[in-house]
Write a protein that holds these residues in place. Structure first.
Motif, PDB file in Angstrom:
ATOM      1  N   GLU A   1     -69.968 -59.141  49.206  1.00 33.50           N
ATOM      2  CA  GLU A   1     -69.824 -59.969  48.015  1.00 33.50           C
ATOM      3  C   GLU A   1     -69.465 -59.118  46.803  1.00 33.50           C
ATOM      4  OE1 GLU A   1     -73.267 -62.340  47.480  1.00 33.50           O
ATOM      5  OE2 GLU A   1     -72.684 -63.778  49.042  1.00 33.50           O
TER       6      GLU A   1
ATOM      7  N   LYS B   1     -66.234 -59.694  44.612  1.00 32.82           N
ATOM      8  CA  LYS B   1     -66.229 -59.944  43.170  1.00 32.82           C
ATOM      9  C   LYS B   1     -65.324 -58.958  42.438  1.00 32.82           C
ATOM     10  CE  LYS B   1     -70.387 -62.436  42.020  1.00 32.82           C
ATOM     11  NZ  LYS B   1     -71.495 -62.209  43.007  1.00 32.82           N
TER      12      LYS B   1
ATOM     13  N   LYS C   1     -61.996 -59.773  40.332  1.00 33.08           N
ATOM     14  CA  LYS C   1     -61.811 -59.392  38.937  1.00 33.08           C
ATOM     15  C   LYS C   1     -60.479 -58.665  38.758  1.00 33.08           C
ATOM     16  CE  LYS C   1     -64.398 -57.194  35.265  1.00 33.08           C
ATOM     17  NZ  LYS C   1     -64.972 -55.876  35.173  1.00 33.08           N
TER      18      LYS C   1
END
Lengths: 370, 626
Positions: A304, A308, A312
């Motif tokens: 995860e 993420k 981004k």
């Protein structure tokens, strides 16, 4: 980097000029002058093509620049080949229009434009590499450049596979499609235009031969022969004028539209590369998403995290890319416009000159006593 | 505009119609025939004044003027040509002859209508009516009729039998620019209009004919009124009004549907005394001729005149390849080019023939120009390119094989011959250069077209509207420029390449006439040797005292003395002719070249001016990009 440093470093893009080029064996050395925007003092440095490559690599590998992959990098022209007769055809193949023109003038112009574009770019102009390049008296190019994130070699294999990867964003999907299409068309047009220009040069050559042959038809033996000789000489002058006209026309072609089309083609490529980089990131993101979903509980947190971070990155790249694309569209139109206008004006002026000259010849001929 | 067929439509009978033939229409240059053709087959393109000026009467002028314009001039006798010309010039108050030496229309205005002019064996009716009608009818009707008929219906004007054939066949291979500028040459007498422009007749239909077994397909048509056109080759003096008659020659293909209309301007002069001196009975006429007829004409002229030292213009060559293509009915640009090239060459050929004052007097020439049906020329095989060349070579070889080095009393001939040889080489070289030029231009035209296409595609794919528009405009500009290139290539070809080719062939003819002189000299020498032998024989007989044979010997001596003096005279005569011919030839050449250069310049200039227009139109488009 404080603002003082920034302004101290920022160069006045339009002041960058390549003022001279010298050839030593296989190596070309370019003299580059520039001024900082804050002062009128000029700097002159000497750079070879390797130095330019160093610069480009430096730009690619800047750290601390978010979304760098979304930047459309100004395209660096290909390496100049020394123009021996053997490599003439090769040079044309590799450089296209940039191989033409006297004394590398067109090539220099292209390099100049490259530097100007880099200096005009909000992000890239701040790069230390650029500063070094323009100001350092030492040639920076000898350092082995870091392999930036944009190592092209490794991309080659992936390209085919990822190129067609469907996008999540309609804007980008359509940009990618139109890019592919237009890029091919511009390339084609540039090639065809090159054919036309080369043809004109051949035509000029043929005119030259014809004109010279006419010159040889001189015979002074008797009055009628003299009269005929004069006629031949007159025709020789006329054909010479035709030849010069063709030379001028093709020079105009090369220095304006030719250069413009070449630049446009390369810029299209640069845009495609940027979009491809983004696509690669997209693929990476989707992979990370999948991994994250499928991850076993013990790895899930890591996955995860990766997901993420990738998300981004992707978002930043996309937003930079969007901006870049907008600038790109605006800039390229105005660039093409300038080139087209310049081309048209030059051709118009050449045609007028030629017309006037031919008119004079015609009057002279009519008065010719036979 | 153009041609008012003066005579056409006035009667039901075959009306002469003016043909429009564009002189060297801007057709795609034909590269269908390799340069080799030209030289290996000497009877190649002849002199064509590309400016075959046929002055088409301007439709604008009144009927009279038209009539006059159309009137062919009668040809005066050889030596009197000069006077006649000057006279007619004076009479008609001819407009100052332009550098094109346009003959003001002969003052036939008044006379042409006279029936005496129209006397023509058997065709009298044809001509009479049109002529008569011509003057009376308002121009308009004549022309409109003519014009409308002109294209496909030309044949219809002629014998009706032909009409059907024509309509079927007459298809325009290359619709040449119709009626290029038509100038009205009118006799000054009547209306003082003189036009010195060069007219180009556009060929409405083009047919090609090969020697076909049955050539009776087509009937000869009645002559069309020909507009006098300025002829390049001024006969003796520069001020001679030149071609007055326009002939249309049409060749037919036997099975094929090609129709070649050639307009040839026949420089005839209008003489003051039209009746007694007129060689040509009608003012204007149109006849149909096969290609083999042209070759036949050359053969006849050559037989008669070459040995006297005249430079007989060689006809265009037969090109099997080109003809085959045309026969097969290929409608591609190259066969159209071939047809046009041949047509132009035939025009030039005839033009040179008729502008030669001596040849013009030849009854064969008149017959060729006038007679309805010509007996089929036989043995024209000999005149095919290879045949002709062989003939020339044989002659040259024969002469050179005579190891006798001619005792040249007049060094002029020797020098001249050398000049001719070196000029031949120069011209060949120039010709090769021009061919190369033509090819490059054609290539440029092709490349430009491809560029235009690619830009058009760009324009349609481009998102930015203004840029897209500009690119589309650019594509159009480039398309037009391509056309310019094509036209220019065609001009290069028709103006220069053909000119050079003609002259190379002509130089062959010049050499031939030098050879003829050699032959005459040889005959003389042989006769002298024979005389010497006879004298020796006589001396021997005297010594041996054989009185019976003595008389015979004496007779022979007398006979040979006469021969010697005859041959000597002939030799002198041939020498004088050769000299005169060569001088005339050189003058013609200079004039020809000058004329062509001017024409070329004009076309270049026009091209540039067009280009300027295109750029001027594009500039605002480019500026409008935002």
């Amino acid at each position: 980097m404080g603002s003082n440093e920034d302004s101290a470093q920022s160069v006045n893009g339009s002041s960058i000029k390549i003022t001279d080029v010298t050839q030593d064996g296989d190596t070309l050395t370019f003299a580059i002058t520039s001024q900082k925007s804050s002062s009128s003092a000029g700097v002159c440095v000497f750079r070879t093509y390797e130095d330019f490559e160093w610069l480009q690599q430096g730009l690619f590998s800047q750290e601390d620049v978010p979304g760098l992959q979304g930047v459309i990098f100004p395209p660096l022209p290909s390496k100049p080949l020394p123009s021996t007769s053997l490599s003439q055809a090769k040079a044309l193949k590799q450089l296209g229009f940039l191989a033409l023109g006297d004394e590398w003038m067109i090539y220099c112009k292209a390099l100049e434009l490259y530097l100007q574009q880099v200096a005009a770019h909000t992000t890239l102009s701040k790069s230390k590499a650029l500063y070094s390049f323009l100001n350092s008296s030492e040639s920076p190019g000898k350092q082995c450049g870091k392999k930036g994130i944009l190592n092209r070699l490794s991309q080659a294999m992936e390209e085919m596979r990822k190129e067609g990867h469907k996008d999540v964003d309609e804007f980008f999907q359509s940009e990618r499609d139109s890019s592919t299409n237009l890029s091919a068309l511009f390339k084609l047009s540039t090639e065809k235009f090159l054919d036309v220009v080369l043809n004109k040069q051949r035509l000029a050559l043929a005119c030259g031969h014809f004109s010279t042959s006419l010159h040889l038809c001189v015979n002074q033996d008797n009055p009628t022969a003299v009269a005929f000789s004069k006629i031949c000489l007159k025709l020789s002058d006329i054909i010479e004028a035709v030849k010069i006209n063709y030379e001028k026309v093709s020079d105009n072609d090369i220095s304006t539209l030719g250069l413009g089309l070449d630049l446009e083609s390369r810029y299209q490529e640069a845009k495609r590369e940027m979009l491809f980089r983004r696509t690669c990131k997209l693929v990476e993101l989707e992979t990370a998403n999948r991994n994250s979903e499928r991850a076993k509980p013990n790895k899930k947190a890591i996955m995860e995290g990766v997901q993420k971070a990738t998300q981004k990155e992707f978002d930043i790249i996309s937003s930079v890319a969007k901006q870049e694309i907008e600038h790109y569209h605006r800039d390229r139109v105005s660039l093409l416009r300038d080139f087209l206008i310049c081309w048209c004006e030059k051709q118009l002026s050449t045609a007028r000159e030629s017309s006037a000259l031919l008119s004079q010849h015609l009057d002279a001929c009519k008065k010719f006593a036979v | 505009m153009h041609f008012p067929s003066v005579f056409s439509s006035s009667t039901a009978s075959p009306l002469p119609t003016l043909s429009d033939s564009a002189m060297d229409p801007p057709l795609p240059v034909s590269s269908s025939e390799p340069p080799k053709d030209i030289f290996s087959e000497p009877p190649a393109d002849t002199f064509k004044d590309p400016l075959n000026k046929t002055s088409a009467e301007k439709a604008a002028s009144g009927g009279l003027s038209k009539a006059q314009a159309a009137v062919p001039v009668k040809v005066a006798a050889d030596e009197e040509l000069d006077d006649l010309f000057s006279d007619s010039l004076g009479e008609s108050g001819a407009a100052p002859v332009t550098d094109a030496k346009i003959a003001p229309l002969l003052d036939l205005g008044e006379e042409p209508q006279k029936s005496d002019v129209i006397k023509k064996d058997g065709n009298a009716d044809l001509f009479k009516e049109p002529l008569g009608a011509m003057t009376k009818k308002p121009q308009g009707s004549l022309f409109t009729e003519a014009k409308s008929e002109a294209k496909a219906a030309r044949p219809e004007q002629s014998n009706s039998a032909a009409a059907d054939l024509f309509t079927e066949e007459a298809f325009t291979v290359t619709p040449v620019v119709a009626a290029a500028k038509s100038s009205v040459n009118t006799s000054s007498k009547t209306n003082g209009l003189h036009s010195d422009e060069e007219d180009l007749f556009a060929e409405a239909t083009v047919e090609l004919s090969l020697d076909s077994p049955h050539n009776d397909r087509r009937k000869r048509e009645a002559a069309k009124p020909s507009a006098p056109a300025p002829s390049l080759s001024a006969s003796a003096s520069t001020s001679k009004p030149q071609p007055k008659t326009l002939e249309e020659l049409e060749e037919e293909e036997k099975e094929d549907t090609f129709d070649l209309n050639i307009s040839v301007t026949n420089p005839e002069k209008v003489g003051k005394s039209t009746t007694s001196l007129s060689m040509f009975r009608s003012k204007q006429f149109t006849v149909r001729r096969r290609f083999s007829d042209f070759l036949g004409l050359y053969e006849k002229l050559s037989e008669k005149h070459a040995q006297n030292g005249y430079i007989v213009p060689p006809p265009p060559e037969k090109s099997i390849l080109g003809m085959t293509k045309v026969k097969v009915g290929k409608e591609d640009p190259s066969s159209a080019e071939f047809v046009e090239r041949r047509r132009a060459a035939l025009e030039r050929y005839l033009h040179r023939v008729v502008s030669h004052p001596s040849l013009l007097q030849d009854p064969d020439v008149r017959e060729f120009l006038e007679k309805e049906e010509l007996p089929r020329a036989v043995s024209t095989q000999a005149l095919s390119g290879a045949g002709f060349l062989k003939m020339i070579n044989k002659a040259t070889d024969a002469v050179s094989k005579m190891t006798i080095k001619m005792n040249e009393s007049d060094v002029w001939f020797e020098e001249k011959l050398q000049e001719v040889e070196s000029e031949d080489q120069q011209l060949r070289k120039l010709h090769a250069m021009v061919e190369s030029l033509v090819n490059h231009r054609k290539e440029l035209s092709v490349n430009t077209a491809m560029f235009a296409k690619s830009v058009a595609m760009l324009g349609s794919s481009e998102d930015n509207t203004a840029l897209s528009r500009a690119l589309s405009q650019l594509a159009e500009v480039e398309d037009r420029i391509e056309q310019l290139h094509q036209d220019q290539a065609s001009n290069d070809f028709f103006i220069f390449a053909e000119l050079l080719a003609d002259y190379i062939r002509l130089l062959g003819a010049v050499r031939a006439c030098f050879d003829q002189r050699m032959k005459a000299w040889q005959r003389w020498q042989d006769a002298q040797n024979m005389l010497q032998k006879k004298r020796e024989t006589e001396a021997k007989l005297l010594w041996a005292n054989k009185p019976d044979k003595l008389q015979q010997a004496k007779d022979e001596i007398v006979e040979w003395e006469a021969k010697v003096s005859q041959y000597e005279r002939e030799f002198e005569r041939v020498s004088a002719t050769v000299r005169k011919e060569v001088i005339r030839f050189e003058k013609e050449k200079s004039r020809d070249f000058k004329k062509q250069i001017i024409r070329y310049l004009e076309s270049l200039l026009q091209s540039q001016q067009q280009l300027i227009k295109y750029w001027e139109a594009f500039l605002p488009e480019a500026k409008a990009i935002a």
